[in-house]
Motif scaffolding. Structure first.
Motif, PDB file in Angstrom:
ATOM      1  N   LYS A 158       7.772  -0.466 112.137  1.00  0.00           N
ATOM      2  CA  LYS A 158       7.205   0.862 111.931  1.00  0.00           C
ATOM      3  C   LYS A 158       7.148   1.237 110.448  1.00  0.00           C
ATOM      4  O   LYS A 158       6.220   1.921 110.016  1.00  0.00           O
ATOM      5  CB  LYS A 158       8.019   1.892 112.714  1.00  0.00           C
ATOM      6  N   LEU A 159       8.105   0.860 109.673  1.00  0.00           N
ATOM      7  CA  LEU A 159       8.159   0.982 108.208  1.00  0.00           C
ATOM      8  C   LEU A 159       8.470   2.391 107.680  1.00  0.00           C
ATOM      9  O   LEU A 159       7.696   3.327 107.847  1.00  0.00           O
ATOM     10  CB  LEU A 159       6.877   0.478 107.532  1.00  0.00           C
ATOM     11  N   GLU A 160       9.590   2.481 107.009  1.00  0.00           N
ATOM     12  CA  GLU A 160       9.998   3.641 106.213  1.00  0.00           C
ATOM     13  C   GLU A 160      10.089   4.937 107.011  1.00  0.00           C
ATOM     14  O   GLU A 160      10.097   4.931 108.242  1.00  0.00           O
ATOM     15  CB  GLU A 160       9.094   3.785 104.991  1.00  0.00           C
ATOM     16  N   TRP A 161      10.182   6.083 106.277  1.00  0.00           N
ATOM     17  CA  TRP A 161      10.563   7.302 106.990  1.00  0.00           C
ATOM     18  C   TRP A 161       9.436   8.261 107.275  1.00  0.00           C
ATOM     19  O   TRP A 161       9.610   9.238 107.957  1.00  0.00           O
ATOM     20  CB  TRP A 161      11.686   8.023 106.263  1.00  0.00           C
ATOM     21  N   GLY A 162       8.303   8.067 106.762  1.00  0.00           N
ATOM     22  CA  GLY A 162       7.177   8.920 107.146  1.00  0.00           C
ATOM     23  C   GLY A 162       6.835   9.986 106.134  1.00  0.00           C
ATOM     24  O   GLY A 162       7.609  10.312 105.273  1.00  0.00           O
ATOM     25  N   PHE A 163       5.681  10.462 106.355  1.00  0.00           N
ATOM     26  CA  PHE A 163       4.905   9.973 107.487  1.00  0.00           C
ATOM     27  C   PHE A 163       3.886   8.920 107.043  1.00  0.00           C
ATOM     28  O   PHE A 163       3.355   8.173 107.857  1.00  0.00           O
ATOM     29  CB  PHE A 163       4.236  11.138 108.220  1.00  0.00           C
ATOM     30  N   SER A 164       3.592   8.846 105.782  1.00  0.00           N
ATOM     31  CA  SER A 164       2.863   7.705 105.206  1.00  0.00           C
ATOM     32  C   SER A 164       3.565   7.288 103.922  1.00  0.00           C
ATOM     33  O   SER A 164       4.025   8.132 103.155  1.00  0.00           O
ATOM     34  CB  SER A 164       1.406   8.091 104.879  1.00  0.00           C
ATOM     35  N   THR A 165       3.654   5.987 103.699  1.00  0.00           N
ATOM     36  CA  THR A 165       4.296   5.483 102.499  1.00  0.00           C
ATOM     37  C   THR A 165       3.339   4.555 101.760  1.00  0.00           C
ATOM     38  O   THR A 165       2.197   4.394 102.155  1.00  0.00           O
ATOM     39  CB  THR A 165       5.620   4.777 102.849  1.00  0.00           C
ATOM     40  N   THR A 166       3.789   3.963 100.697  1.00  0.00           N
ATOM     41  CA  THR A 166       2.928   3.130  99.861  1.00  0.00           C
ATOM     42  C   THR A 166       3.594   1.794  99.562  1.00  0.00           C
ATOM     43  O   THR A 166       4.808   1.636  99.708  1.00  0.00           O
ATOM     44  CB  THR A 166       2.637   3.825  98.515  1.00  0.00           C
ATOM     45  N   ASN A 167       2.784   0.867  99.111  1.00  0.00           N
ATOM     46  CA  ASN A 167       3.304  -0.421  98.683  1.00  0.00           C
ATOM     47  C   ASN A 167       4.315  -0.243  97.552  1.00  0.00           C
ATOM     48  O   ASN A 167       5.364  -0.894  97.524  1.00  0.00           O
ATOM     49  CB  ASN A 167       2.150  -1.317  98.225  1.00  0.00           C
ATOM     50  N   GLN A 168       4.019   0.650  96.631  1.00  0.00           N
ATOM     51  CA  GLN A 168       4.931   0.882  95.509  1.00  0.00           C
ATOM     52  C   GLN A 168       6.285   1.383  95.999  1.00  0.00           C
ATOM     53  O   GLN A 168       7.335   0.923  95.522  1.00  0.00           O
ATOM     54  CB  GLN A 168       4.326   1.908  94.543  1.00  0.00           C
ATOM     55  N   GLN A 169       6.267   2.317  96.946  1.00  0.00           N
ATOM     56  CA  GLN A 169       7.533   2.831  97.456  1.00  0.00           C
ATOM     57  C   GLN A 169       8.311   1.750  98.205  1.00  0.00           C
ATOM     58  O   GLN A 169       9.539   1.638  98.060  1.00  0.00           O
ATOM     59  CB  GLN A 169       7.295   4.024  98.379  1.00  0.00           C
ATOM     60  N   MET A 170       7.622   0.939  98.979  1.00  0.00           N
ATOM     61  CA  MET A 170       8.298  -0.144  99.697  1.00  0.00           C
ATOM     62  C   MET A 170       8.996  -1.092  98.724  1.00  0.00           C
ATOM     63  O   MET A 170      10.137  -1.505  98.955  1.00  0.00           O
ATOM     64  CB  MET A 170       7.279  -0.909 100.551  1.00  0.00           C
ATOM     65  N   LYS A 171       8.326  -1.422  97.631  1.00  0.00           N
ATOM     66  CA  LYS A 171       8.926  -2.312  96.646  1.00  0.00           C
ATOM     67  C   LYS A 171      10.101  -1.638  95.936  1.00  0.00           C
ATOM     68  O   LYS A 171      11.140  -2.265  95.680  1.00  0.00           O
ATOM     69  CB  LYS A 171       7.875  -2.747  95.623  1.00  0.00           C
ATOM     70  N   GLN A 172       9.939  -0.357  95.635  1.00  0.00           N
ATOM     71  CA  GLN A 172      11.020   0.371  94.969  1.00  0.00           C
ATOM     72  C   GLN A 172      12.250   0.503  95.856  1.00  0.00           C
ATOM     73  O   GLN A 172      13.373   0.612  95.364  1.00  0.00           O
ATOM     74  CB  GLN A 172      10.529   1.755  94.533  1.00  0.00           C
ATOM     75  N   HIS A 173      12.033   0.498  97.136  1.00  0.00           N
ATOM     76  CA  HIS A 173      13.156   0.596  98.075  1.00  0.00           C
ATOM     77  C   HIS A 173      13.837  -0.752  98.309  1.00  0.00           C
ATOM     78  O   HIS A 173      14.804  -0.829  99.062  1.00  0.00           O
ATOM     79  CB  HIS A 173      12.691   1.191  99.398  1.00  0.00           C
ATOM     80  N   GLY A 174      13.311  -1.795  97.695  1.00  0.00           N
ATOM     81  CA  GLY A 174      14.040  -3.064  97.700  1.00  0.00           C
ATOM     82  C   GLY A 174      13.608  -4.074  98.737  1.00  0.00           C
ATOM     83  O   GLY A 174      14.373  -4.980  99.069  1.00  0.00           O
TER      84      GLY A 174
END
Length: 510
Positions: A142-158
């Motif tokens: 499902k990915l991350e906490w919502g409600f829309s995220t980005t590639n940059q945020q995913m990378k920043q989150h490790g």
């Protein structure tokens, strides 16, 4: 030169030896799975042998809590922070990627990133902690906490690798025409429905036909994710990894490729109830697949498996004459109001009793909305078949993983590591209390079992002693005014001075 090569060789061996000792970590995060849906918690209709075996082979926390809704739950899990702070988790609308394609993807992400802003370098996240400690990290589902995220945020989150939805609205359908893999759009051949095949409620003949019209529904997302989960384990058998698997199951609307044989001829269930039960059953089968893969790769003994859920039970199988929405007391025909008329399965007609006899459902700060399963297996480390009464919050998982991986940098968290509890040792440190926000208002649960529940619309404070009243039927606020006052003060501090700031405000984004 030979000496240098020899020492390099020894160094590589030493590094590999250290890495081999680090435990792999798998977090399976069920979506809207009520604690009452599990066999070992008393479920009478759906058998969950694989999840039950995790409990038999590992440790089950009996006082585990999470948020009343998926978005803050996922944020608390990933950050180690509760959701009552004045500085709320940054969120965006969940429809950002509905019409995404390769030509507009960059513009969509740029717009979202402007709202999300830069991540503070001092912030920590589960993925980032494991990554810095030499782990290969992945998030699939499902990915991350919502409600829309980005590639940059995913990378920043490790996250070294991710695959799945980047928004929660599309994740409410199980037949996506495309998903995202490390920033790229991945088209799913045979899936052609823009809303990912999301079905409708309540159950009607029309909705049944729509749900089983399989045109444009070739690939079921959960099956696609499981293939990637198992491949990731195979590909990383020789180095430590952290795999976070936020499933869609059994979040609705109901969708399943076929009804499980257990329920085909079960006269206790309506058709849509059979389908929902099959979603829970598939989740259990997926847990079994993961455990089998760990055995096949020889990783079982050195892998910690954490199974939990984001929030309490929700009903996606409503039908006239059964459970009805808005949720209605079948005896009085009055709607439940979360206060004077609290929701109970026995009064609503829920054949599954998905909240296990507790009051309330998802979106409520009653026990049915925030009491969740938490099961952890770690062979030869965790005593088999053990239980813990330790008060546990989902925001405890981050500091626990930090301790497990040897992360020793200073960081801010509201959680407390339960690493010692995993090993059967008496806790060195525990919560005095935990707090959560909700649409109704914030709530506080103490280590002794007292619960302060607010209802801001009613301007009310309720006090319960959960060891004697897990159904929250006897409000003790008038009987124990001093205790009520003391807990109100604690809650006010936790909410940083204003109960209004403890009110979760994401409802309009759903």
């Amino acid at each position: 030169m030979k000496k240098i090569n020899f020492f390099i060789f020894l160094f590589i061996l030493m590094i590999n030896s250290v890495n081999a000792q680090k435990p792999n970590i798998i977090i399976i995060y069920a979506d809207d799975l009520g604690i009452g849906m599990l066999g070992h918690e008393g479920q009478k209709i759906v058998t969950t042998p694989n999840i039950d075996k995790l409990a038999t082979d590992g440790l089950r926390f009996e006082q585990a809590y999470s948020n009343m809704l998926c978005a803050p739950a996922r944020a608390s899990l990933i950050t180690g922070l509760h959701d009552c702070h004045k500085d709320e988790f940054k969120i965006t609308k969940g429809t950002a990627y509905i019409n995404a394609n390769n030509s507009n993807l960059a513009a969509i992400e740029n717009s979202l990133q402007e709202k999300l802003g830069e991540v503070n370098p001092q912030e920590v996240f589960i993925g980032k902690i494991a990554q810095e400690m030499g782990y290969k990290t992945a998030q699939i589902g499902k990915l991350e906490w919502g409600f829309s995220t980005t590639n940059q945020q995913m990378k920043q989150h490790g996250w070294d690798y991710y695959l799945g939805y980047l928004d929660h609205v599309r994740a409410h359908g199980f037949y996506p025409p495309f998903l995202f893999e490390n920033g790229d759009i991945v088209e799913i051949e045979g899936n052609t429905i823009l809303n990912c095949g999301k079905s409708n409620e309540p159950e009607t003949e029309e909705h049944f036909k729509e749900r089983w019209n399989m045109e444009g529904k070739s690939v079921y997302s959960q099956n696609y994710f499981m293939d990637k989960v198992l491949s990731f384990i195979d590909d990383n058998a020789d180095n430590p990894f952290l795999l976070y698997f936020p499933t869609q199951l059994p979040h609705g609307p109901v969708a399943i490729p076929k009804v499980h044989p257990d329920f085909v001829n079960d006269d206790r269930l309506t058709q849509i109830e059979k389908e929902y039960a099959s979603m829970v059953k598939l989740l259990d089968d997926n847990v079994g697949q993961i455990m089998k893969k760990l055995e096949e790769t020889g990783l079982e003994e050195n892998t910690i498996v954490i199974f939990t859920a984001d929030n309490g039970h929700e009903i996606y199988y409503s039908k006239k004459g059964r459970v009805e929405k808005p949720y209605t007391n079948k005896v009085t025909n009055e709607q439940f109001d979360d206060f004077d008329r609290k929701y109970y399965s026995t009064l609503s007609g829920d054949v599954f009793d998905g909240n296990g006899g507790r009051a309330g459902l998802k979106r409520s700060n009653l026990e049915g909305g925030i009491h969740v399963p938490l099961i952890i297996k770690w062979p030869n480390k965790i005593p088999e078949g053990s239980t813990s009464q330790r008060l546990t919050a989902n925001y405890d998982i981050l500091p626990t993983i930090a301790e497990l991986t040897g992360y020793n940098k200073k960081y801010t968290t509201d959680g407390v590591s339960f690493y010692d509890a995993l090993l059967g040792e008496k806790g060195k440190e525990n919560h005095d209390f935990i707090v959560y926000s909700s649409f109704t208002g914030p709530t506080l649960v103490t280590n002794e079992g007292w619960k302060l529940r607010t209802h801001l619309q009613k301007k009310a404070f309720e006090l319960y002693y959960l060891p004697n009243d897990f159904g929250e039927k006897e409000n003790l606020a008038n009987k124990y005014p001093k205790r009520l006052k003391a807990l109100k003060e604690k809650l006010l501090i936790a909410c940083e001075g204003n109960f209004e700031n403890g009110l979760f405000k994401y409802g309009a984004q759903l």
